[in-house]
Write a protein that holds these residues in place. Sequence first.
Motif, PDB file in Angstrom:
ATOM      1  N   GLN A   1      42.180  44.483  32.070  1.00 32.69           N
ATOM      2  CA  GLN A   1      42.380  43.077  32.396  1.00 32.69           C
ATOM      3  C   GLN A   1      42.192  42.845  33.884  1.00 32.69           C
ATOM      4  O   GLN A   1      42.525  43.701  34.704  1.00 32.69           O
ATOM      5  CB  GLN A   1      43.796  42.642  32.009  1.00 32.69           C
ATOM      6  N   VAL A   2      41.655  41.696  34.189  1.00 35.20           N
ATOM      7  CA  VAL A   2      41.512  41.252  35.568  1.00 35.20           C
ATOM      8  C   VAL A   2      42.210  39.909  35.687  1.00 35.20           C
ATOM      9  O   VAL A   2      41.965  38.998  34.897  1.00 35.20           O
ATOM     10  CB  VAL A   2      40.033  41.108  35.968  1.00 35.20           C
ATOM     11  N   GLN A   3      43.091  39.797  36.659  1.00 31.62           N
ATOM     12  CA  GLN A   3      43.756  38.529  36.923  1.00 31.62           C
ATOM     13  C   GLN A   3      43.138  37.901  38.163  1.00 31.62           C
ATOM     14  O   GLN A   3      42.942  38.579  39.177  1.00 31.62           O
ATOM     15  CB  GLN A   3      45.249  38.731  37.136  1.00 31.62           C
ATOM     16  N   LEU A   4      42.869  36.607  38.080  1.00 30.27           N
ATOM     17  CA  LEU A   4      42.219  35.890  39.164  1.00 30.27           C
ATOM     18  C   LEU A   4      43.055  34.674  39.548  1.00 30.27           C
ATOM     19  O   LEU A   4      43.485  33.914  38.672  1.00 30.27           O
ATOM     20  CB  LEU A   4      40.824  35.432  38.744  1.00 30.27           C
TER      21      LEU A   4
ATOM     22  N   GLY B   1      34.091  37.240  31.410  1.00 31.63           N
ATOM     23  CA  GLY B   1      35.224  37.517  30.549  1.00 31.63           C
ATOM     24  C   GLY B   1      36.575  37.147  31.140  1.00 31.63           C
ATOM     25  O   GLY B   1      37.561  37.069  30.412  1.00 31.63           O
ATOM     26  N   TYR B   2      36.597  36.935  32.448  1.00 26.93           N
ATOM     27  CA  TYR B   2      37.867  36.683  33.120  1.00 26.93           C
ATOM     28  C   TYR B   2      37.735  35.438  33.990  1.00 26.93           C
ATOM     29  O   TYR B   2      36.738  35.283  34.723  1.00 26.93           O
ATOM     30  CB  TYR B   2      38.274  37.885  33.972  1.00 26.93           C
ATOM     31  N   TRP B   3      38.770  34.600  33.927  1.00 28.52           N
ATOM     32  CA  TRP B   3      38.758  33.323  34.636  1.00 28.52           C
ATOM     33  C   TRP B   3      40.094  33.083  35.330  1.00 28.52           C
ATOM     34  O   TRP B   3      41.149  33.474  34.829  1.00 28.52           O
ATOM     35  CB  TRP B   3      38.514  32.174  33.659  1.00 28.52           C
ATOM     36  N   GLY B   4      40.018  32.404  36.472  1.00 28.13           N
ATOM     37  CA  GLY B   4      41.221  31.920  37.109  1.00 28.13           C
ATOM     38  C   GLY B   4      41.634  30.586  36.535  1.00 28.13           C
ATOM     39  O   GLY B   4      40.976  30.034  35.646  1.00 28.13           O
TER      40      GLY B   4
END
Length: 123
Positions: free
Chosen positions: A1-4, A111-114
Motif C-alpha cells: 500500500q502507498v498512502q498519499l 492504483g493509489y490516490w490522495g
Amino acid sequence: QVQLVESGGGLVQAGGSLRLSCAASGRTFSNYAMGWFRQAPGEEREFVATINWSGTSTDYADSVKGRFTISRDNAKNTVYLQMNSLKPEDTAAYYCAARLRLKSRVPSEYGYWGQGTQVTVSS
C-alpha cells in the motif's frame, strides 16, 4: 500500500502561483511514477502532469505546459507541482497518484490516490 497526502492548495488571484506537495508513505517511493490530476465540479478527472521514478522524464497536459512544473524528491518521499501564471480555468480539486514504474496520462492506470487539495483561482 502507498498512502498519499496532498497539501498546498488554496485561493489565489489569476496570475499568481501555488506549489502543491504530495507526501508518500508505505512502499518504496522511488519505485513509483507519480501523476497529478485535477477535477472540476461536474467534470471528469483530467491529466495534469506525470513524472517517472527518477525524476528524469516528465509529461504535461497542453493546457498547463510552460506554466506548471512537476518534480520529486525521493529522499523526502514527496512530489511537487509548481503552478505559475494561474488562470481561473485551473480551478479544481488536485489529486496526486502513484503507479509502479512507468509514468502515464491515464487515471485508471494509477492504483493509489490522495484525498485531493482544492485550488481556486479568482479572476
